[in-house]
Design an enzyme around this catalytic site. Structure first.
Site, short mmCIF file in Angstrom:
data_model
loop_
_atom_site.label_atom_id
_atom_site.label_comp_id
_atom_site.label_asym_id
_atom_site.label_seq_id
_atom_site.Cartn_x
_atom_site.Cartn_y
_atom_site.Cartn_z
N LYS A 211 0.84 -1.20 0.00
CA LYS A 211 0.00 0.00 0.00
C LYS A 211 0.88 1.26 0.00
O LYS A 211 0.69 2.17 -0.78
CB LYS A 211 -0.93 -0.03 1.22
CG LYS A 211 -1.79 1.20 1.35
CD LYS A 211 -2.76 1.11 2.52
CE LYS A 211 -3.41 2.48 2.71
NZ LYS A 211 -4.36 2.52 3.81
N GLU A 354 -4.92 -6.52 14.70
CA GLU A 354 -4.39 -5.22 14.29
C GLU A 354 -5.51 -4.17 14.31
O GLU A 354 -5.26 -2.99 14.53
CB GLU A 354 -3.75 -5.31 12.89
CG GLU A 354 -2.73 -4.20 12.64
CD GLU A 354 -1.99 -4.33 11.31
OE1 GLU A 354 -2.62 -4.15 10.26
OE2 GLU A 354 -0.77 -4.58 11.33
O1 F6P Z 1 3.28 -2.84 9.67
C1 F6P Z 1 1.90 -3.08 9.59
C2 F6P Z 1 1.38 -2.82 8.20
O2 F6P Z 1 1.32 -1.46 7.99
C3 F6P Z 1 0.03 -3.47 7.98
O3 F6P Z 1 -1.01 -2.71 8.46
C4 F6P Z 1 0.05 -3.64 6.51
O4 F6P Z 1 -0.93 -4.54 6.08
C5 F6P Z 1 1.46 -4.10 6.28
O5 F6P Z 1 2.22 -3.39 7.22
C6 F6P Z 1 2.00 -3.89 4.90
O6 F6P Z 1 1.99 -2.55 4.55
P1 F6P Z 1 2.19 -2.10 3.04
O7 F6P Z 1 1.10 -2.70 2.25
O8 F6P Z 1 2.15 -0.61 3.06
O9 F6P Z 1 3.53 -2.62 2.60
#
Ligand code: F6P
Length: 524
Positions: A211, A354
């Site tokens: 994300k 979470e």
């Molecule tokens: O560290 C927790 C977190 O932010 C989760 O909430 C999320 O699903 C995961 O890391 C991966 O984040 P990203 O998709 O931004 O790499």
């Protein structure tokens, strides 16, 4: 009003005291309607809640709690796209990802009455959702038709890994033959190295799923995958790498040209319906992916429109509150009686813990009551030969959630009947117990369980099951007054790991506590 200040909370406390004498066996004996009164159907899911430590009076008080804490208004605010994630200033709209094209839902009067600007924003967001979905599904079909691509490697972690991994496994009977799917999440290089050993660059598509496109594990794995691809003589990065992210510019900087975006109003653990679902779409095809979305949408509608007393996510979420805060059951075990659902407990762990593992309310005030239970589990019947001993005879009461599927997709004789017999028998054994004056063979019984039954494990029923779990987490989080949509608790470790990493490289242990300095010395 905060839940513990409501009249319903006080009433539930008295009710819980009286409940110490509650026994499931007596409850069934004295109420011939118990099984039907505490069971219900929802889209794709039948739920038997009757083997829980509740009765109709408990449910009535929990519904009063829901009313007094404004659950329905909070739910409607989510479905109107209001910024109900205050600490990040964001709306929470993963449900919009499974909304069919066209104007947003008009089933609820609140939305019809939403200010025109809000309606216009939702209409615009939904149009963007479908433009991206169409592009992503077209790409998925292109990859499915591309015989040269035999291996799809998803590099992501947390919500960018667990949902797609769980779903591709769960839907293995729908997965296109001739393609293998790999999920690499851990920064531990053993994981990526083991997968790379099985690949050929010209046959591999890497999906970099993040994300934020900043997560240490994913960026480290993505860089190593790119280096490996080049070292193998791979040139066409545009063909062999795609990014799934809200941070499209960062993906471009990384050198990836094929990107499917999504929006900040999709939480990581709620993102498998977005571009993060691309591995699932490649695995089961555009039609299968649309079925997955449709199943989840059916559950969204149930959550929005069913009266609270017959609303399955509401009943499950309120049961979670009852167990956590009034009967002091601190964990919930998940037992999927279907081996393809073996990653479901891990997926649900992130979803629940979470989301609801918070000790302050939405305004930052410390809470005097418990929130998220510990979630854990393994598929049945495996768990029966491992930790079920503790569930039957241990000193703690752990509510167990069975998830079973009526129709198998294999033709092996006897297996499925035996599997289902074991699931039903375990629920029965937990409840009935067994007398043994000698002690060791004594089962107290009266141990609670929920039984969820799907007709078949399909994209649509999986979508409904997952949306059910999302909404039950919303319900308990809403009653507790917490923000279920942020995750600040993961940040401190990330910051400290950067510092420790620099110290592992440099050897500088100055200013550290003795234990940390000692460990640093040992690993260098
Ligand atoms: O560290 C927790 C977190 O932010 C989760 O909430 C999320 O699903 C995961 O890391 C991966 O984040 P990203 O998709 O931004 O790499």
């Amino acid at each position: 009003m905060r839940c513990d200040h409501t009249p319903a909370w006080q009433a539930l406390q008295s009710h819980a005291t009286a409940f110490r004498r509650f026994d499931l066996r007596d409850a069934f004996a004295s109420d011939t309607h118990r099984a039907s009164a505490l069971s219900q159907s929802a889209p794709h899911v039948f739920a038997d809640l009757s083997k829980n430590h509740t009765d109709t009076a408990t449910e009535a008080l929990l519904l009063a709690l829901a009313e007094q804490t404004g659950l329905a208004a909070h739910r409607d605010a989510m479905f109107r796209g209001e910024p109900i994630n205050p600490t990040e200033g964001r709306a929470v709209m993963h449900w919009l990802l499974r909304q069919p094209p066209g104007p947003p839902p008009t089933v609820r009067a609140e939305l019809v009455e939403a200010p025109p600007t809000v309606r216009a924003e939702l209409v615009e967001a939904l149009a963007q959702v479908h433009t991206t979905l169409d592009a992503m599904l077209a790409y998925a079909e292109q990859i499915r038709a591309d015989a040269q691509i035999t291996d799809v490697v998803n590099i992501g972690i947390g919500g960018s890994d667990l949902g797609p991994q769980m779903a591709v496994l769960a839907l293995q009977d729908f997965v296109i033959p001739g393609k293998r799917f790999h999920f690499v999440s851990n920064v531990d290089g053993h994981e990526l190295a083991a997968v790379l050993k099985t690949l050929r660059a010209e046959n591999t598509l890497f999906l970099i799923a993040s994300k934020t496109f900043t997560t240490l594990e994913t960026m480290t794995n993505a860089r190593s995958a790119l280096a490996w691809f080049r070292a193998q003589g791979g040139r066409d990065v545009a063909r062999h790498f795609a990014a799934l992210t809200t941070h499209v510019e960062a993906a471009a900087e990384f050198g990836i040209r094929t990107t499917f975006g999504f929006w900040d109003w999709v939480g990581g653990r709620y993102s498998m319906w977005s571009a993060i679902g691309l591995p699932v779409a490649i695995a089961i095809g555009a039609t299968g992916f649309r079925d997955l979305l449709a199943g989840a949408h059916a559950m969204d509608q149930h959550f929005q429109t069913a009266p609270l007393a017959h609303n399955l996510p509401v009943r499950l979420g309120l049961l979670d509150v009852w167990y956590r805060n009034f009967l002091n059951y601190t964990s919930r075990s998940i037992a999927p009686y279907h081996s393809a659902l073996r990653r479901l407990p891990a997926y649900l762990q992130q979803l629940e813990m979470e989301s609801n593992g918070k000790r302050v309310d939405r305004t930052g005030q410390t809470l005097p009551y418990g929130t998220s239970p510990v979630l854990w589990g393994e598929p049945g019947t495996n768990g029966q030969h491992a930790y079920f001993q503790m569930l039957h005879q241990g000193t703690d009461v752990v509510p167990l959630e069975f998830i079973a599927v009526k129709k198998p997709t294999h033709g092996l004789k006897d297996h499925h009947e035996l599997l289902l017999a074991n699931a039903i028998a375990q629920a029965q054994a937990l409840m009935l117990g067994q007398e043994d004056p000698g002690g060791h063979r004594h089962f107290t019984g009266n141990r609670p369980s929920t039984f969820l039954l799907l007709d078949a494990l399909t994209p649509a029923s999986l979508g409904a099951l997952i949306a059910l779990q999302e909404h039950r987490v919303f319900v308990s989080g809403s009653v507790w007054g917490i923000n279920s949509f942020d995750q600040w608790g993961v940040e401190l470790g990330k910051v400290l790991a950067r510092d420790i990493h620099a110290r592992i490289v440099s050897g500088d242990a100055s200013g550290l506590d003795a234990s940390t300095a000692g460990l640093l010395g040992r690993v260098r």
